[in-house]
Design a protein around this motif. Structure first.
Motif, PDB file in Angstrom:
ATOM      1  N   GLU A   1      -1.547  10.624   0.112  1.00 50.58           N
ATOM      2  CA  GLU A   1      -1.240   9.854   1.268  1.00 50.58           C
ATOM      3  C   GLU A   1      -2.480   9.041   1.984  1.00 50.58           C
ATOM      4  O   GLU A   1      -3.540   9.632   1.932  1.00 50.58           O
ATOM      5  CB  GLU A   1      -0.879  10.850   2.485  1.00 50.58           C
ATOM      6  CG  GLU A   1      -0.337  10.164   3.449  1.00 50.58           C
ATOM      7  CD  GLU A   1       0.290  11.096   4.656  1.00 50.58           C
ATOM      8  OE1 GLU A   1       0.714  10.615   5.852  1.00 50.58           O
ATOM      9  OE2 GLU A   1       0.400  12.208   4.400  1.00 50.58           O
ATOM     10  N   ASN A   2      -1.966   7.677   2.103  1.00 52.37           N
ATOM     11  CA  ASN A   2      -3.119   6.840   2.525  1.00 52.37           C
ATOM     12  C   ASN A   2      -4.365   6.327   1.640  1.00 52.37           C
ATOM     13  O   ASN A   2      -5.338   6.250   1.927  1.00 52.37           O
ATOM     14  CB  ASN A   2      -3.730   7.020   4.146  1.00 52.37           C
ATOM     15  CG  ASN A   2      -2.616   7.099   4.902  1.00 52.37           C
ATOM     16  OD1 ASN A   2      -1.522   6.313   5.051  1.00 52.37           O
ATOM     17  ND2 ASN A   2      -2.633   7.934   5.850  1.00 52.37           N
TER      18      ASN A   2
ATOM     19  N   TRP B   1       1.059  -1.177  -0.075  1.00 48.60           N
ATOM     20  CA  TRP B   1      -0.010   0.061  -0.043  1.00 48.60           C
ATOM     21  C   TRP B   1       0.819   1.418   0.031  1.00 48.60           C
ATOM     22  O   TRP B   1       0.495   2.170  -0.456  1.00 48.60           O
ATOM     23  CB  TRP B   1      -1.264  -0.001   0.980  1.00 48.60           C
ATOM     24  CG  TRP B   1      -2.035  -1.057   1.026  1.00 48.60           C
ATOM     25  CD1 TRP B   1      -2.190  -2.024   0.200  1.00 48.60           C
ATOM     26  CD2 TRP B   1      -3.004  -1.185   1.966  1.00 48.60           C
ATOM     27  NE1 TRP B   1      -3.439  -2.852   0.488  1.00 48.60           N
ATOM     28  CE2 TRP B   1      -3.997  -2.196   1.470  1.00 48.60           C
ATOM     29  CE3 TRP B   1      -3.701  -0.407   3.069  1.00 48.60           C
ATOM     30  CZ2 TRP B   1      -4.827  -2.633   1.977  1.00 48.60           C
ATOM     31  CZ3 TRP B   1      -4.589  -1.009   3.978  1.00 48.60           C
ATOM     32  CH2 TRP B   1      -5.352  -2.116   3.436  1.00 48.60           C
ATOM     33  N   THR B   2       1.982   1.171   0.533  1.00 48.27           N
ATOM     34  CA  THR B   2       2.865   2.351   0.603  1.00 48.27           C
ATOM     35  C   THR B   2       3.430   2.617  -0.710  1.00 48.27           C
ATOM     36  O   THR B   2       4.156   3.698  -0.671  1.00 48.27           O
ATOM     37  CB  THR B   2       4.037   2.095   1.586  1.00 48.27           C
ATOM     38  OG1 THR B   2       4.667   0.763   1.371  1.00 48.27           O
ATOM     39  CG2 THR B   2       3.510   1.808   3.054  1.00 48.27           C
TER      40      THR B   2
END
Length: 203
Positions: free
Chosen positions: A157-158, A150-151
């Motif tokens: 972001e997120n 996911w990163t």
């Protein structure tokens, strides 16, 4: 349960589901709570289909409000009102089904985001790109069950979690709407064949 009460329950349940779907779709436009990504076109493609706003949202007010209107006039219990009841709820099923399909596609494809590779950044849907997923991410299954990748999305972001939560909510809301609209169609058929409540029968 009396079919009249069933109609009332379904109509009242569809309204908050439609409102929640609209809100969820709107939030998809603002990852990180910013408008920049939308204005610059850096959003997951499925967001632009307005599936929650139109499909599970505005279209859902048609069966929700008009079913109640017909019921107040006593139309749903006769053959005259039956075609309208079926039509309204068929529209609801189409709208909710549209939202369900688009949301599921958005969830499977993953977000559109910025990734960094070899000190260069680019915008893409990394979990949909087979080359990136297989060689760069070493991803063999769905990204949904592998939080380590996911990163990969640096910006927004997120965004992976943001999309998963909101698309999943839309899938849940639209699925319930499909069931409720289909139930109301069956309910309308029952009212035509069997009448409404026993208290309305002439003994």
């Amino acid at each position: 349960m009396c079919t009249g009460k069933c109609t009332d329950f379904i109509s009242k349940a569809l309204i908050p589901l439609a409102v929640l779907s609209i809100i969820a779709n709107i939030l998809l436009f603002f990852p990180e709570g910013k408008v920049d990504y939308a204005s610059e076109g850096y959003l997951t493609p499925q967001v632009w289909f307005f599936h929650g706003i139109v499909g599970a949202g505005l279209l859902m007010f048609i069966p929700a409000l008009l079913n109640t209107r017909l019921d107040e006039k006593g139309c749903c219990g006769n053959r005259c009102g039956m075609p309208f009841s079926v039509l309204f709820n068929a529209v609801g099923i189409v709208g909710a089904g549209y939202c369900l399909i688009v949301s599921a596609t958005g969830l499977v494809d993953g977000p559109y985001c910025m990734i960094v590779e070899d000190d260069h950044y680019s915008w893409m849907s990394p979990f949909q790109n087979d080359t990136i997923s297989t060689h760069y991410l070493n991803l063999t299954g769905s990204y949904l069950f592998n939080q380590d990748v996911w990163t990969t999305c640096k910006k927004p972001e997120n965004v992976v979690l943001w999309n998963i939560v909101l698309f999943s909510m839309l899938i849940c809301f639209s699925s319930i709407q499909v069931v409720l609209c289909a139930t109301q169609i069956v309910n309308g058929l029952i009212r035509v064949c069997c009448g409404t409540c026993m208290k309305n029968e002439v003994v």
